[in-house]
Design a protein around this motif. Structure first.
Motif, PDB file in Angstrom:
ATOM      1  N   LEU A 240     -12.246   0.116   2.091  1.00 27.45           N
ATOM      2  CA  LEU A 240     -11.651   0.646   3.313  1.00 27.45           C
ATOM      3  C   LEU A 240     -12.597   1.586   4.053  1.00 27.45           C
ATOM      4  CD1 LEU A 240      -8.047   1.251   1.915  1.00 27.45           C
ATOM      5  CD2 LEU A 240      -8.730  -0.474   3.597  1.00 27.45           C
TER       6      LEU A 240
ATOM      7  N   ARG B 290     -12.108  -8.284  -0.986  1.00 26.29           N
ATOM      8  CA  ARG B 290     -11.796  -7.566   0.253  1.00 26.29           C
ATOM      9  C   ARG B 290     -12.779  -6.427   0.446  1.00 26.29           C
ATOM     10  NH1 ARG B 290      -9.131  -5.857  -4.172  1.00 26.29           N
ATOM     11  NH2 ARG B 290      -8.294  -3.740  -4.227  1.00 26.29           N
ATOM     12  N   LYS B 291     -12.941  -6.039   1.680  1.00 26.71           N
ATOM     13  CA  LYS B 291     -13.861  -4.938   2.000  1.00 26.71           C
ATOM     14  C   LYS B 291     -13.275  -3.621   1.520  1.00 26.71           C
ATOM     15  CE  LYS B 291     -16.871  -4.909   5.158  1.00 26.71           C
ATOM     16  NZ  LYS B 291     -17.886  -5.769   4.532  1.00 26.71           N
TER      17      LYS B 291
ATOM     18  N   MET C 231      -2.128   0.512  -0.421  1.00 24.22           N
ATOM     19  CA  MET C 231      -2.197   1.331   0.802  1.00 24.22           C
ATOM     20  C   MET C 231      -1.400   2.622   0.663  1.00 24.22           C
ATOM     21  SD  MET C 231      -4.433  -0.187   2.419  1.00 24.22           S
ATOM     22  CE  MET C 231      -4.444   1.067   3.691  1.00 24.22           C
TER      23      MET C 231
ATOM     24  N   SER D 170      -9.897   3.883  -1.919  1.00 24.83           N
ATOM     25  CA  SER D 170      -9.556   2.460  -2.041  1.00 24.83           C
ATOM     26  C   SER D 170      -9.007   2.210  -3.432  1.00 24.83           C
ATOM     27  CB  SER D 170     -10.786   1.570  -1.798  1.00 24.83           C
ATOM     28  OG  SER D 170     -11.097   1.514  -0.424  1.00 24.83           O
TER      29      SER D 170
ATOM     30  N   THR E 280      -0.428  -6.547   2.632  1.00 25.08           N
ATOM     31  CA  THR E 280      -0.482  -6.125   4.036  1.00 25.08           C
ATOM     32  C   THR E 280      -1.550  -6.965   4.755  1.00 25.08           C
ATOM     33  OG1 THR E 280      -2.216  -4.447   3.790  1.00 25.08           O
ATOM     34  CG2 THR E 280       0.028  -3.791   3.226  1.00 25.08           C
ATOM     35  N   ASP E 281      -1.716  -6.715   6.048  1.00 25.11           N
ATOM     36  CA  ASP E 281      -2.633  -7.527   6.856  1.00 25.11           C
ATOM     37  C   ASP E 281      -4.097  -7.378   6.456  1.00 25.11           C
ATOM     38  OD1 ASP E 281      -0.572  -8.553   8.265  1.00 25.11           O
ATOM     39  OD2 ASP E 281      -0.762  -7.186   9.969  1.00 25.11           O
ATOM     40  N   ASN E 282      -4.453  -6.280   5.803  1.00 26.47           N
ATOM     41  CA  ASN E 282      -5.869  -6.069   5.470  1.00 26.47           C
ATOM     42  C   ASN E 282      -6.220  -6.566   4.062  1.00 26.47           C
ATOM     43  OD1 ASN E 282      -4.769  -4.164   3.803  1.00 26.47           O
ATOM     44  ND2 ASN E 282      -5.807  -2.394   4.696  1.00 26.47           N
ATOM     45  N   ASP E 283      -5.341  -7.384   3.474  1.00 28.56           N
ATOM     46  CA  ASP E 283      -5.562  -7.969   2.143  1.00 28.56           C
ATOM     47  C   ASP E 283      -5.388  -6.979   1.003  1.00 28.56           C
ATOM     48  OD1 ASP E 283      -5.932 -10.341   3.399  1.00 28.56           O
ATOM     49  OD2 ASP E 283      -8.068 -10.521   2.973  1.00 28.56           O
ATOM     50  N   TYR E 284      -5.045  -5.731   1.311  1.00 30.26           N
ATOM     51  CA  TYR E 284      -4.599  -4.796   0.276  1.00 30.26           C
ATOM     52  C   TYR E 284      -3.079  -4.937   0.167  1.00 30.26           C
ATOM     53  CZ  TYR E 284      -9.150  -2.506   0.136  1.00 30.26           C
ATOM     54  OH  TYR E 284     -10.487  -2.235  -0.040  1.00 30.26           O
TER      55      TYR E 284
ATOM     56  N   THR F 137      -3.778   5.042  -0.816  1.00 28.25           N
ATOM     57  CA  THR F 137      -4.744   5.502   0.189  1.00 28.25           C
ATOM     58  C   THR F 137      -4.094   6.497   1.151  1.00 28.25           C
ATOM     59  OG1 THR F 137      -6.010   3.455   0.069  1.00 28.25           O
ATOM     60  CG2 THR F 137      -6.209   4.737   2.103  1.00 28.25           C
TER      61      THR F 137
END
Lengths: 358, 358
Positions: free
Chosen positions: B311, B308-309, A222, A240, A213-217, A225
């Protein structure tokens, strides 16, 4: 006076397990129907020893169906589940398509069966990796609250379907019997059927399940989560995940770290898990007892062990959670939802169709 | 004017890799000697194309030896390393026996080569799972500080030696070729050779590496905690590990979660890792680029990706760290220590023996 039950995606890795679960289910079933795509229609499967021909899924397939179990991919559910509801069926959908839809309860029966009464014709079965974590964590959340979850998964290839099982076996044989180097193996399915590149899983660990996905997860991460927050009704819970595929055919394992809101003694946590339906405590390290993937295969339970305090965080707890991803992670949780709907008198047509017909 | 180098445990999974690393090392070597237990003494191994007979290790074996690399188990190191030091050799020990000894530097050369000058004859090579994590985390610690580490490992069976590799292959073949059920396989080595019960690793994930300690963590997990603190000279750093064996032959993978002291931008973290010696950034999820065990085999580098950060936690970062456990995790790190000792002029006899002769 039993139900007519349809299984959509009856020939797949999950579909065949759904049939096995229905065979031993307490659900009163008068008639069973197996549906599939064009590729598998016409095949003959067995139900309680009787041959049943697999039918092609169409918009008209659901006349007279009371309960439809879907496990044929998100696009099949998107297309046909609303027609099933329109025809008066209750849908239990094992794909991710409807899981975050506000009209759709997302249900692990041991955890949030109370949300079933709000159904509008479709109930979603959560992702396999989420379900087993919910069974392990809900008894803790109820007694001490949950502040955060960090999970690293060890997921079986069967979560990616029968073709991923076949690919894994073929790759392993090519290394063990033919002497190929694992990095030179040809891969066509894993890590994600729909993604551009494919990598070998034999003697490997792939830190990608589903696409990014766009957030690198990844989507799989996701799902863990977002589904956890919805099932537990805890929008502020920090979750996470790192989701990893390993060369195991059946049963997912998870290394789960949590922080509770209130401090919990480990012995009390163990007792709470042992007392929770669907959870089995396997935790006696002096006797080398802890959950193992190979022992979970074929069981509908979720096995929890290696429960221990974090070495530093006062409210931190680590554990190891294992379950058969095709059973509690998919087929059994879906059939269990259907059984619970029946027990609660919730198998009935909906009055207003909330889902778009495509 | 080169060194006489002895390899103790020359026929093992790590020992054979040590020999390969010495063959290509910059260390000036005049004479090489291979030592082993009674079981392997008399075997003939090759060094740069020349046959060398393996000798039995005795208290007198080390006369004339300048550098002795030990990788034959903790009890062999405990018994013979002090005799090697007494004979004037510098010992690089790959076992856990001396790692927490205050007279013994515990060294990952990229991280803490400065501690080598304090050696009293023995330098310890850390545990494989610790080493690769140190290479990934040290660049972050230096720039932003480290508050805590939570790691879940995906470890290769070769960490348990050649017999574990053989057992894994045999088990996999029995399932794939002979149709055995994984839970019915006979196991004799894993999860820990010295423990009471043994479990199959084929199509399994074993949440036990080494034996259990009194706090319900395994020794492997406590090695990661205690060695990290010693190597980084950070006694207050919070480190908790879950160590898991998976059916992979070579290369360990690790899902690592950290919290930094100062907030770090992900792009800066990636740049710091890419610039650190021994670390290779493999992180482009749009192109499905991330470290993989099968690609790390044979490399001396540590590969880092999926950075990655978290969440939720502002200073939380997740990453995936992969390295060949027999090379950077053991043989290469040991030979690299020897090379660094040579470069720093630290290959010399010690005056006072700090280690008990048994």
């Amino acid at each position: 006076m039993g139900y007519t039950v349809a299984v959509v995606g009856a020939t797949g890795a999950v579909g065949t397990r759904m049939i096995e679960m229905l065979e031993v289910s307490s659900l009163p079933i008068d008639k069973i129907r197996f549906l599939s795509s064009k590729r598998s229609a016409g095949k003959v499967l067995s139900y309680k020893g009787q041959p049943i021909e697999v039918e092609l899924t169409t918009e008209e397939s659901f006349a007279g169906v009371d309960i439809a179990l879907f496990s044929a991919g998100g696009s099949t559910s998107a297309k046909f589940a609303p027609y099933a509801v329109k025809a008066g069926a209750v849908v239990v959908d094992n794909t991710s398509y409807f899981r975050q839809n506000p009209h759709v309860p997302l249900v692990v029966p041991e955890v949030n069966a109370h949300t079933l009464k709000e159904h509008q014709g479709i109930i979603a079965c959560p992702n396999c990796s989420t379900i087993q974590m919910m069974v392990a964590l809900e008894p803790i959340r109820r007694k001490w609250g949950l502040e955060r979850v960090i999970v690293s998964t060890y997921q079986a290839v069967s979560g990616a379907g029968q073709s991923a099982i076949d690919e894994t076996k073929r790759e392993l044989k090519e290394v063990l019997n033919d002497g190929l180097d694992p990095k030179d193996l040809q891969a066509d399915i894993l890590p994600a059927g729909g993604d551009k590149k494919h990598y070998p899983i034999a003697f490997n660990a792939l830190a990608q399940i589903d696409v990014f996905t766009d957030n690198d997860y990844t989507f799989e991460e996701m799902k863990m989560t977002n589904e956890t927050k919805k099932i537990m009704e805890e929008p502020d819970l920090a979750v996470s995940a790192t989701c990893v595929r390993i060369p195991v055919l059946y049963s997912h394992s998870e290394s789960v770290y949590i922080e509770t809101k209130e401090k919990a003694a480990i012995e009390d946590v163990k007792a709470a898990i042992a007392a929770f339906p669907g959870a089995v405590l396997k935790d006696d390290v002096a006797q080398q007892i802890y959950p193992q993937a190979v022992n979970a295969v074929g069981s509908c339970d979720t096995f929890v062990g290696r429960i221990r305090k974090d070495l530093d965080a006062e409210k931190g707890i680590h554990m190891w959670v294992v379950s058969d991803n095709l059973l509690k992670g998919a087929a059994w949780n879906s059939v269990q939802i259907a059984e619970t709907l029946h027990q609660q008198g919730l198998v009935h047509p909906t009055e207003t169709l909330k889902f778009e017909l495509q």
